[in-house]
Design an enzyme around this catalytic site. Sequence first.
Site, PDB file in Angstrom:
ATOM      1  N   SER A 109      84.213  40.731  70.028  1.00 56.78           N
ATOM      2  CA  SER A 109      84.915  41.691  69.321  1.00 56.78           C
ATOM      3  C   SER A 109      86.239  42.271  70.164  1.00 56.78           C
ATOM      4  CB  SER A 109      83.974  42.937  69.223  1.00 56.78           C
ATOM      5  OG  SER A 109      83.421  42.373  67.974  1.00 56.78           O
ATOM      6  N   SER A 167      85.226  42.899  66.019  1.00 59.50           N
ATOM      7  CA  SER A 167      85.306  43.964  65.243  1.00 59.50           C
ATOM      8  C   SER A 167      86.264  45.197  65.837  1.00 59.50           C
ATOM      9  CB  SER A 167      83.945  44.587  65.073  1.00 59.50           C
ATOM     10  OG  SER A 167      83.415  44.973  66.479  1.00 59.50           O
ATOM     11  N   LYS A 226      87.327  53.049  70.470  1.00 56.06           N
ATOM     12  CA  LYS A 226      86.705  52.578  69.376  1.00 56.06           C
ATOM     13  C   LYS A 226      85.895  53.573  68.770  1.00 56.06           C
ATOM     14  CE  LYS A 226      84.419  48.288  67.871  1.00 56.06           C
ATOM     15  NZ  LYS A 226      83.912  46.896  68.375  1.00 56.06           N
TER      16      LYS A 226
END
Length: 479
Positions: A172, A148, A73
């Site tokens: 997330s 997210s 990420k």
Amino acid sequence: MSETTRPFYQLTLKEAIRIAQSKGPDEILKAVWERAQALNPRVNAFLRLDSGKPAGGTAVLQKPLCGVPVSIKDNICIQGVETTCASRILKGHVPPYDATVVEKLKANGATLFGQCNMDEFAFGSSSETSAYGVVRNPWDLERVPGGSSGGSAAAVAADMTLAALGSDTGGSIRQPASLCGVVGFKPTYGRVSRYGLIAFGSSFDQIGTLTKTVEDSAILLNVISGHDPRDSTSANQPVPDYTQALKRDVQGLRIGCPKEFFVEGLDPEVAQSVEEATRTLKKLGAQIKEVTLPHTPYSVAVYYIVAVAEASSNLGRFDGVEYGLRVPAKDLRDMYFETRDEGFGQEAKRRILLGTFVLSAGYYDAYYRKGQKVRTLVRDDFEKAFREVDLIMGPTSPTAAFKLGEKAEDPLAMYLSDIFTIPANLAGIPAVSVPCGFTRAGLPIGLQLMARPFDEALLLRAAHTFEQETEFFKKMPVL
Ligand code: GLN
């Protein structure tokens, strides 16, 4: 189909490692790279993608991950590689060091493959707040992948990578895993070092995994877990071999269903799948009990006080001086204003304002301090429940993937997508989302399981048992 007749991008991490041990990782890397490159224009799961060179030549074959690709990420620092948190304000920011998890992945022979798109600074539940375009759900490109860590989840679901790391502050990892039909694992707060994770809510943030199977999560958790003196909140606790925990057995386990999790607002199809999961676990020998977590209905409210307070403070450092973007202006003060005005998106600004407000003199006691007190009550609820049960189960997300744009203009509706995931972050406990079915429209649904602090091994065992019994992971999106 056996692992040798399927295209290599469809392999699990486990299968890929086995193949790489004898043939090396190059063919696997090539297959994944071609797939990712072909699909990224439609899915936008990756912000940066390169062909991924296995580090260390043939020496990599002696290492546990054998050169297979793992994606990161974009809020986790990689030395010498632009890392932006999907924000304009960090455009051009190149970290001078590796995050601990990146260091560990490299040392164990992973090939770092691409950086995953996300909500800006991990603020969001749909991956629509990225400054670099929305991520699309591989099961339906008109829908969100969740957030997210939406890029990480979508990339794994679409076979554009074999596995990915994400971060989970309020859900997330688990919520996008649920919406994309993959496994999302958030370890106990402190289990995995946060060193080199760009901070959002420092008392919640935890790095974890998005994978095709529970076993793949165990493999990655073995690599990334453990004490790190560079993260003062990292726990000095022994790390068991998680792959050894994967017995197929839930016989006699006591699993609690919190009555607060089966309420209005829960989509009937999600409720149905989770109830079916309850029956499956019962059939496998688990005892299902109703439990109560009476303060969890306050979780979303508490989270949006405490987490935004921490975020506003963490984001103070992005002012055009040291990191990323700088907008030239007539003096220093204006440079701060203009850089922050241009660099931060709307949701980041909303959180900075809210966070500054709840911390300000005169409001601190009414909001921030009260929020912290209620957080303790939520944590106590879990402690009490875990005296009666070994695990807690429920839905991961109240709905399956929603349409792009559907909640973008309504922050409150968006915040409510995390109603079932936030409690685990408030309490700091480990939690996983594992696929448990599909809606009539063919969208994935996730089951959430939660455990006592540092009981990741039990969580993995139960999730693995459920997964192997139900085999929802075998269904794949058509792209
Ligand atoms: N969706 C939640 C939020 O917007 C959680 C985000 C996260 O876990 N990073 O804050």
